[in-house]
Design an enzyme around this catalytic site. Structure first.
Site, mmCIF file in Angstrom:
data_model
loop_
_atom_site.group_PDB
_atom_site.id
_atom_site.type_symbol
_atom_site.label_atom_id
_atom_site.label_comp_id
_atom_site.label_asym_id
_atom_site.label_seq_id
_atom_site.Cartn_x
_atom_site.Cartn_y
_atom_site.Cartn_z
ATOM 1 N N ARG A 93 0.842 -1.189 0.000
ATOM 2 C CA ARG A 93 0.000 0.000 0.000
ATOM 3 C C ARG A 93 0.881 1.245 0.000
ATOM 4 O O ARG A 93 1.985 1.229 0.529
ATOM 5 C CB ARG A 93 -0.891 0.037 1.249
ATOM 6 C CG ARG A 93 -2.016 -0.967 1.238
ATOM 7 C CD ARG A 93 -2.893 -0.809 2.470
ATOM 8 N NE ARG A 93 -2.231 -1.296 3.667
ATOM 9 C CZ ARG A 93 -1.628 -0.555 4.565
ATOM 10 N NH1 ARG A 93 -1.598 0.768 4.423
ATOM 11 N NH2 ARG A 93 -1.050 -1.079 5.620
ATOM 12 N N TYR A 221 -1.585 -3.887 -6.581
ATOM 13 C CA TYR A 221 -1.363 -4.477 -5.260
ATOM 14 C C TYR A 221 -2.671 -4.558 -4.469
ATOM 15 O O TYR A 221 -3.470 -3.603 -4.455
ATOM 16 C CB TYR A 221 -0.312 -3.676 -4.464
ATOM 17 C CG TYR A 221 -0.249 -4.169 -3.042
ATOM 18 C CD1 TYR A 221 0.360 -5.401 -2.758
ATOM 19 C CD2 TYR A 221 -0.870 -3.483 -2.011
ATOM 20 C CE1 TYR A 221 0.350 -5.897 -1.462
ATOM 21 C CE2 TYR A 221 -0.874 -3.978 -0.713
ATOM 22 C CZ TYR A 221 -0.260 -5.183 -0.449
ATOM 23 O OH TYR A 221 -0.280 -5.690 0.830
ATOM 24 N N LYS A 230 -9.531 -2.680 1.872
ATOM 25 C CA LYS A 230 -9.223 -1.490 2.680
ATOM 26 C C LYS A 230 -10.079 -0.290 2.258
ATOM 27 O O LYS A 230 -10.534 0.481 3.095
ATOM 28 C CB LYS A 230 -7.747 -1.138 2.538
ATOM 29 C CG LYS A 230 -6.816 -2.259 2.946
ATOM 30 C CD LYS A 230 -6.990 -2.648 4.375
ATOM 31 C CE LYS A 230 -5.972 -3.688 4.799
ATOM 32 N NZ LYS A 230 -6.159 -4.101 6.195
ATOM 33 N N HIS A 250 -10.214 -2.315 11.896
ATOM 34 C CA HIS A 250 -9.102 -3.136 11.394
ATOM 35 C C HIS A 250 -8.808 -4.202 12.454
ATOM 36 O O HIS A 250 -7.794 -4.135 13.150
ATOM 37 C CB HIS A 250 -7.892 -2.217 11.176
ATOM 38 C CG HIS A 250 -6.764 -2.832 10.428
ATOM 39 N ND1 HIS A 250 -5.466 -2.387 10.546
ATOM 40 C CD2 HIS A 250 -6.723 -3.846 9.533
ATOM 41 C CE1 HIS A 250 -4.676 -3.094 9.757
ATOM 42 N NE2 HIS A 250 -5.421 -3.989 9.135
ATOM 43 N N SER A 272 -0.971 -3.488 10.464
ATOM 44 C CA SER A 272 -0.684 -4.461 9.416
ATOM 45 C C SER A 272 0.600 -5.232 9.740
ATOM 46 O O SER A 272 1.575 -4.640 10.212
ATOM 47 C CB SER A 272 -0.491 -3.737 8.089
ATOM 48 O OG SER A 272 -1.572 -2.859 7.875
ATOM 49 N N CYS A 274 1.298 -7.438 12.000
ATOM 50 C CA CYS A 274 1.665 -7.590 13.419
ATOM 51 C C CYS A 274 1.042 -8.853 14.013
ATOM 52 O O CYS A 274 0.884 -8.963 15.228
ATOM 53 C CB CYS A 274 1.217 -6.384 14.230
ATOM 54 S SG CYS A 274 2.211 -4.920 13.955
ATOM 55 N N ASP A 301 -8.754 -9.756 9.596
ATOM 56 C CA ASP A 301 -8.304 -8.401 9.243
ATOM 57 C C ASP A 301 -9.342 -7.308 9.489
ATOM 58 O O ASP A 301 -8.965 -6.207 9.861
ATOM 59 C CB ASP A 301 -7.881 -8.381 7.765
ATOM 60 C CG ASP A 301 -7.076 -7.155 7.394
ATOM 61 O OD1 ASP A 301 -6.185 -6.779 8.184
ATOM 62 O OD2 ASP A 301 -7.320 -6.573 6.327
ATOM 63 N N ARG A 389 2.263 -12.252 -0.317
ATOM 64 C CA ARG A 389 0.940 -12.546 0.236
ATOM 65 C C ARG A 389 0.360 -13.863 -0.281
ATOM 66 O O ARG A 389 0.745 -14.345 -1.347
ATOM 67 C CB ARG A 389 -0.028 -11.421 -0.170
ATOM 68 C CG ARG A 389 0.338 -10.047 0.363
ATOM 69 C CD ARG A 389 -0.078 -9.912 1.787
ATOM 70 N NE ARG A 389 0.292 -8.623 2.358
ATOM 71 C CZ ARG A 389 -0.425 -8.015 3.312
ATOM 72 N NH1 ARG A 389 -1.520 -8.569 3.770
ATOM 73 N NH2 ARG A 389 -0.023 -6.877 3.821
HETATM 74 C C1 OXD Z 1 -2.849 -4.582 5.480
HETATM 75 C C2 OXD Z 1 -3.495 -5.791 4.924
HETATM 76 O O1 OXD Z 1 -1.976 -4.001 4.836
HETATM 77 O O2 OXD Z 1 -4.327 -6.363 5.633
HETATM 78 O O3 OXD Z 1 -3.233 -4.189 6.593
HETATM 79 O O4 OXD Z 1 -3.220 -6.162 3.778
HETATM 80 MN MN MN Z 2 -4.834 -5.276 7.430
#
Ligand code: OXD
Ligand code: MN
Length: 615
Positions: A93, A221, A230, A250, A272, A274, A301, A389
């Site tokens: 992002r 992406y 998002k 989130h 993100s 974590c 998420d 990913r």
């Molecule tokens: C982020 C995702 O970047 O979930 O938070 O992809």
């Molecule tokens: Mn996320």
């Protein structure tokens, strides 16, 4: 314009329409008009309305295999798994190119990049002009959340990327049922996406919350291009949630079943990369497993929560799949994720082994080709991109809960906030009430990760882990959170955890992963009134006897650090939090400032440098 399929023969599409189906056409005028308008602007060679069928995805996958967009991985070890290599400059992002365009700049707040909506439309439309020439334009009706849930919301993404179509099919309820719901409701979020020329100088991810509209160009992406995720479920979603009285967050959602068969649902916000996916699929430590503890995954998420008639917050996962970070995922850290991605998965920017299996740092074995398709050479950096990913259906997860499909959602017992805090912040503490919990969330800080472009490991404030995703002024967002504290509500308790505390040697003190259940057990027991705690100025901490630490190899010094409250350090932290909150000026609710002052005063009154709770 050729209204064909845009697919190389002989791959047939069973459904290809230039307009929504006739029987729906009258109700879908707005959608048809918008699709016509976008087609006039972007000038695609063909338009395809996605129905979400098996035949459709088979045809699309064959097309992407033929043109190299997808590379088939080892069908013996990973049936129906695909590798996608993105443009090397388009791997995360990009927050500085992500805008929230409200007529009044203050409504977007200092937490967002802003542009005047009319100017942004004009600038973006100039970039979209003719951008789909030679390409097929896909129209993707989708539903965020179970198709029959009143909490769910629909959208339509128009894109020229078949990779986006394939990902949206996994991540959302996409196709004919979503179109039918749009017909019934007559409202949807409009998302226009084109990969454009992938030039970062012509890359923008732009939101118009008041128009329920998203325009994204120049990136393929996930977070920039899968607009249901998002862009819709968080940025536009948070705006809708404020207007309509719910919360778009989130957060992962996990169900913890105790040996008595009671399930408590926890919603947890972490920035993100974590460990949300790991926590959502946690495997209990052996002793817990034997005793009968189970973990149920609802989402990893995003969480949409709304007050139920009983005053509790009921939550759905608006997504249908996981777009998880691959590096670091392994049989040790997350066996459930490994089982989930063993079939029917799209891998993006991973490395591959000699026998064509996906590979990333943290897995056994050797990569031979890196994420850019070059022969692997450690001198070029990691074999897999740090933000590589996997995209996979949530239903494939061994711990997937069928309650993820429940129309009314699941009731939330506890909300947990957490970030990467190598120092100061103890393993866990409980907020004393809702307003204190909102302060704890608003004060969250974390070290940055590879999920967004830019420096990694830099500490920044990330309130409620929503810094990149809150679609309006954080000051108004904090006020919205505080507004839930009203008569008739049975609000969840709020906690803060820190799995990332480091010792003097720079190593993590807490083992994390499955052992996090020990902390979740205390959290649940606090919610049911079964566990004790010690009051401190920063909140309530468990005493040693309140946590089940059996079988853990932790020395006394590590434990003392994990549970210490360093009053001097916290006084500095509270001052920094106060300064941060001041940045929201008049929009900052007075109640939050009072709460910050209350904690600062309590810390000031405590003369001791360290408040011992680990006794
Ligand atoms: C982020 C995702 O970047 O979930 O938070 O992809
Ligand atoms: Mn996320």
């Amino acid at each position: 314009m050729r209204m064909g399929l845009g697919l190389p023969s002989p791959v047939p599409f069973s459904v290809a329409r230039v307009r929504a189906p006739k029987d729906m056409a009258s109700q879908l005028t707005a959608l048809n008009d918008w699709v016509d308008e976008v087609a006039r602007l972007t000038q695609p060679d063909a338009i395809h309305w996605c129905d979400g069928s098996e035949a459709e995805i088979r045809a699309l996958t064959a097309q992407m295999e033929a043109d190299g967009t997808l590379i088939r991985l080892n069908p013996e070890t990973h049936p129906n798994c695909w590798l996608h290599r993105s443009n090397p400059g388009d791997v995360a992002r990009v927050e500085k190119l992500t805008l929230v365009c409200t007529p009044n700049r203050e409504d977007a707040g200092p937490n967002n990049h802003w542009e005047d909506p009319a100017a942004a439309h004009a600038r973006l439309d100039a970039l979209f002009e003719g951008c789909m020439k030679g390409r097929t334009m896909y129209v993707i009706p989708y539903c965020m959340g179970p198709i029959d849930s009143p909490i769910s919301r629909c959208g339509v993404e128009i894109t020229d990327s078949p990779y986006v179509v394939a990902n949206m099919r996994i991540m959302t309820r996409m196709g004919t049922p979503a179109l039918a719901r749009i017909e019934r409701e007559g409202t949807f979020v409009k998302g226009l996406h084109s990969t454009g020329d992938l030039d970062p100088d012509r890359r923008w991810i732009v939101h118009f919350p008041e128009e329920l509209t998203i325009k994204s160009i120049g990136s393929g992406y996930g977070g920039n291009a899968l607009l249901g995720k998002k862009c819709h479920a968080l940025r536009i979603g948070s705006f809708q949630a404020k207007r309509e009285g719910w919360l778009a967050e989130h957060m992962l959602i996990v169900g913890i079943e105790n040996p008595q068969g009671e399930v408590h649902y926890i919603a947890a916000a972490f920035p993100s990369a974590c460990g949300k996916t790991n926590l959502a699929m946690l495997i209990p430590p052996e002793g817990y497993r034997k005793a009968g503890w189970k973990v149920w995954t609802i989402g990893d998420d995003i969480c949409w929560m709304t007050p139920g008639e009983d005053g509790r917050l009921w939550a759905i996962n608006p997504e249908a799949g996981f777009f998880g970070v691959a590096p670091g995922t392994s049989e040790h850290t997350n066996p459930n994720a490994m089982a989930t991605v063993s079939r029917d998965t799209i891998f993006t920017n991973v490395a591959v082994t000699a026998d064509n299996q996906p590979w990333w740092e943290g897995l056994p074995g050797e990569p031979v080709t890196d994420w850019q398709g070059r022969p692997y050479d450690p001198a070029n950096g990691p074999a897999a991109h740090p933000n590589a990913r996997f995209t996979v259906s949530a239903r494939q997860c061994p711990t997937w809960s069928e309650h993820a499909e429940a129309a009314r959602g699941v009731p939330i017992s506890a909300i947990v906030f957490g970030g990467r805090r190598p120092s100061l912040v103890p393993l866990v503490f409980e907020a004393r009430d809702w307003a204190h919990g909102v302060l704890v969330g608003a004060a969250m800080g974390s070290e940055t990760t590879a999920a967004a472009a830019g420096a990694v490991g830099v500490m920044r404030r990330d309130p409620m882990a929503m810094k990149p995703f809150c679609g309006y002024n954080y000051g108004d967002y904090f006020a919205h959170w505080l507004s839930f504290d009203r008569a008739g509500m049975q609000l969840p308790k709020i906690f803060h955890v820190n799995w990332f505390r480091k010792g003097a040697d720079g190593k993590f003190l807490w083992p994390g992963f499955g052992d996090n259940l020990r902390v979740l057990e205390w959290i649940i027991d606090r919610c049911t009134g079964k566990a004790g705690a010690e009051e401190t100025p920063i909140g309530l901490l468990p005493r040693m006897e309140d946590l089940d630490l059996a079988g853990l190899d932790l020395d006394a010094a590590a434990l003392a650090t994990l549970f210490e409250v360093d009053a001097d350090g916290w006084r500095g932290e509270l001052e920094a939090i106060g300064e941060y909150l001041d940045g929201y000026g008049e929009r900052l609710p007075q109640r939050l400032r009072e709460e910050q002052q209350r904690v600062a005063t309590a810390l000031g009154a405590s003369n001791e440098a360290a408040i011992a709770v680990a006794g």
